[in-house]
Design an enzyme around this catalytic site. Structure first.
Site, PDB file in Angstrom:
ATOM      1  N   ASP A  80       0.837  -1.228  -0.105  1.00  0.00           N
ATOM      2  CA  ASP A  80      -0.053   0.111   0.143  1.00  0.00           C
ATOM      3  C   ASP A  80       0.902   1.596   0.007  1.00  0.00           C
ATOM      4  O   ASP A  80       1.557   1.456   1.049  1.00  0.00           O
ATOM      5  CB  ASP A  80      -0.827  -0.101   1.293  1.00  0.00           C
ATOM      6  CG  ASP A  80      -1.660   1.189   1.297  1.00  0.00           C
ATOM      7  OD1 ASP A  80      -1.672   2.046   0.498  1.00  0.00           O
ATOM      8  OD2 ASP A  80      -2.394   1.324   2.350  1.00  0.00           O
TER       9      ASP A  80
ATOM     10  N   TYR B 155       1.917   0.370  14.877  1.00  0.00           N
ATOM     11  CA  TYR B 155       0.609   0.229  13.890  1.00  0.00           C
ATOM     12  C   TYR B 155       0.696   1.045  12.740  1.00  0.00           C
ATOM     13  O   TYR B 155       0.864   2.060  12.682  1.00  0.00           O
ATOM     14  CB  TYR B 155      -0.588   0.527  14.774  1.00  0.00           C
ATOM     15  CG  TYR B 155      -1.737   0.204  13.777  1.00  0.00           C
ATOM     16  CD1 TYR B 155      -1.947  -0.926  13.460  1.00  0.00           C
ATOM     17  CD2 TYR B 155      -2.505   1.434  13.225  1.00  0.00           C
ATOM     18  CE1 TYR B 155      -3.078  -1.200  12.564  1.00  0.00           C
ATOM     19  CE2 TYR B 155      -3.584   1.007  12.324  1.00  0.00           C
ATOM     20  CZ  TYR B 155      -3.914  -0.260  12.112  1.00  0.00           C
ATOM     21  OH  TYR B 155      -4.935  -0.403  11.122  1.00  0.00           O
TER      22      TYR B 155
ATOM     23  N   LYS C   8      -3.071  -2.897   8.342  1.00  0.00           N
ATOM     24  CA  LYS C   8      -3.127  -4.395   8.393  1.00  0.00           C
ATOM     25  C   LYS C   8      -2.040  -4.831   7.120  1.00  0.00           C
ATOM     26  O   LYS C   8      -1.755  -4.038   6.208  1.00  0.00           O
ATOM     27  CB  LYS C   8      -4.444  -4.932   8.207  1.00  0.00           C
ATOM     28  CG  LYS C   8      -5.146  -5.212   9.455  1.00  0.00           C
ATOM     29  CD  LYS C   8      -4.183  -6.266  10.267  1.00  0.00           C
ATOM     30  CE  LYS C   8      -5.033  -6.497  11.610  1.00  0.00           C
ATOM     31  NZ  LYS C   8      -4.436  -7.003  12.769  1.00  0.00           N
TER      32      LYS C   8
HETATM   33  C1  F6R Z   1      -7.272  -0.400   8.148  1.00  0.00           C
HETATM   34  C2  F6R Z   1      -6.852   0.803   7.624  1.00  0.00           C
HETATM   35  C3  F6R Z   1      -7.946   1.936   7.960  1.00  0.00           C
HETATM   36  C4  F6R Z   1      -7.478   2.936   8.788  1.00  0.00           C
HETATM   37  C5  F6R Z   1      -8.566   4.153   9.435  1.00  0.00           C
HETATM   38  C6  F6R Z   1      -7.615   5.105  10.298  1.00  0.00           C
HETATM   39  O1  F6R Z   1      -6.293  -1.439   7.573  1.00  0.00           O
HETATM   40  O2  F6R Z   1      -6.179   1.177   6.863  1.00  0.00           O
HETATM   41  O3  F6R Z   1      -9.222   1.449   8.561  1.00  0.00           O
HETATM   42  O4  F6R Z   1      -6.822   2.390  10.172  1.00  0.00           O
HETATM   43  O5  F6R Z   1      -9.119   4.481   7.915  1.00  0.00           O
HETATM   44  O6  F6R Z   1      -6.723   5.589   9.073  1.00  0.00           O
HETATM   45  P1  F6R Z   1      -5.755   6.723   9.764  1.00  0.00           P
HETATM   46  O7  F6R Z   1      -5.331   6.389  11.192  1.00  0.00           O
HETATM   47  O8  F6R Z   1      -4.606   6.893   8.592  1.00  0.00           O
HETATM   48  O9  F6R Z   1      -6.526   8.089   9.895  1.00  0.00           O
HETATM   49 MG    MG Z   2      -3.983   2.470   3.017  1.00  0.00          MG
HETATM   50 MG    MG Z   3      -4.573  -2.398   2.288  1.00  0.00          MG
END
Ligand code: F6R
Ligand code: MG
Ligand code: MG
Length: 365
Positions: A12, A227, A230
């Site tokens: 990603d 973190y 995923k």
């Molecule tokens: C799951 C994922 C999304 C982000 C969520 C918060 O793998 O990528 O669910 O965790 O959109 O993202 P941030 O912390 O970047 O605002």
């Molecule tokens: Mg992403």
């Molecule tokens: Mg992804």
């Protein structure tokens, strides 16, 4: 005839809007860069996406873990990151956890599934690509495909499958591996693979050692120590003539299975098989989903793809996944929709807990 290697490497490196889908400009750039290597490093290539993950499918004769192939993938991700940054896409460069290429892309963020084999007279291969879940998500399906006669009648009635398969399981925490010879050892194997956040099936082999399946097992948070979303794994499965048939390989995906991932990598959700046109995460940043591309591999050329889940035969599992999604979502922030505390250690929750730590008082016994 040299052996053929299939390398599926994914990352990603930016998406829109939010973590929903890869931008077409990234796919175009990656496809151009890989096509330029046709007849040089590569025999053939195909570029696609699942949700916010850019998927590089490459064939060559250089074997698994080849430095040049991994470097090519790394360079593609770097160039795509530049475009993602220009467009201010979300999470630009997110999965590139190293500053510079260090000889092998494993351990640097991107997910890698590779296998090398002697091509049969006709060689069907299925490539699965997932978003919003973790590598252990494949455990259930690989068990069903290669060890469950209720899914794969070939295990009973085809002499070429009747001996069963060998599963290589990795312990992602203790960084060790073990092989189970099935069907004899299925109970022992299930003792581990039923805990997919830690134990993941990395390879499946025929009893004579010929490769049948390979998965990506990279865990981003374990590499980064924090973190970072995923891992969104990929998997390569060979089909037919000594392996489970194409239909036996995709049949387990008609069962709605709950996997870890989804919103903020912190929730269980149904793993939904979809066609490429639906490989975009929307509801609650998901639900977790998987696409499957089928190819015939012909002297390294990728004949295809066929979009395997673009079929009304999978409509019912999609409906059932949506019903499960409703049931789980109604629980809001409560387990078991939210992951267990142990798994939440790998999310941003510990930061919140740290800020609250001083508020706690001891209870007098
Ligand atoms: C799951 C994922 C999304 C982000 C969520 C918060 O793998 O990528 O669910 O965790 O959109 O993202 P941030 O912390 O970047 O605002
Ligand atoms: Mg992403
Ligand atoms: Mg992804």
């Amino acid at each position: 005839m040299p052996k053929t290697t299939i390398s599926v490497i994914k990352a990603d490196v930016g998406s829109f809007p939010g973590h929903s889908r890869t931008h077409p400009k990234l796919i175009e750039k990656a496809a151009q860069m890989l096509k330029a290597e046709r007849g040089k490093l590569l025999i053939d290539s195909f570029v696609t996406h699942c949700g916010d993950d850019l998927e590089l499918i490459m064939t060559h004769n250089r074997g698994v873990d080849n430095k040049e192939i991994h470097k090519l993938a790394w360079n593609v991700f770097l160039e795509c990151t530049k475009i993602a940054k220009d467009l201010k896409l979300y999470g630009a460069g997110q999965d590139l956890l190293a500053d510079a290429f260090a000889g092998n892309i494993r351990g640097m963020g991107p997910g890698v599934a590779e296998m090398e084999f002697d091509e049969r007279s006709s060689d069907p291969v299925l490539i699965f690509m997932a978003d919003k879940t973790e590598p252990g998500a494949w455990n259930f399906y690989l068990y069903k495909i290669f060890a469950d006669p209720f899914n794969t009648p070939g295990l009973i009635i085809d002499p070429a499958l009747h001996d069963g398969f060998v599963f290589e399981v990795h312990d992602l925490v203790k960084k060790r591996k073990v092989r189970f010879s099935c069907p004899k050892e299925i109970y022992s194997m299930l003792a581990y693979i039923g805990a997919p956040s830690r134990y993941v099936i990395k390879h499946v082999y025929k009893k004579d050692g010929v490769i049948a399946a390979a998965t990506s097992t990279q865990r981003l948070n374990m590499i980064a120590g924090r973190y970072v979303g995923k891992d969104d794994p990929v998997m390569i499965v060979r089909a037919q003539c000594g392996f489970p048939s194409m239909g036996e390989v995709i049949e387990p995906f008609t069962t709605p299975v709950l996997v870890a991932g989804w919103m903020r990598g912190s929730h269980h959700g149904p793993f939904m098989p979809v066609g490429l046109c639906d490989a975009n995460c929307t509801r609650f940043d998901g639900p977790p989903r998987v696409i499957c591309f089928g190819f015939q591999v012909s002297n390294g050329a990728l004949i295809g793809p066929a979009d395997m889940f673009d079929d009304p035969g999978f409509d019912r599992v999609r409906v059932r996944c949506n019903e499960l999604a409703d049931t789980l979502r109604a629980q809001g922030p409560f387990e078991p929709h939210r992951l267990s505390l142990e798994e939440m250690e790998y999310t941003t929750l510990p930061l919140v807990e740290k800020a609250l730590e001083k508020r706690w008082e001891d209870i007098a016994e």
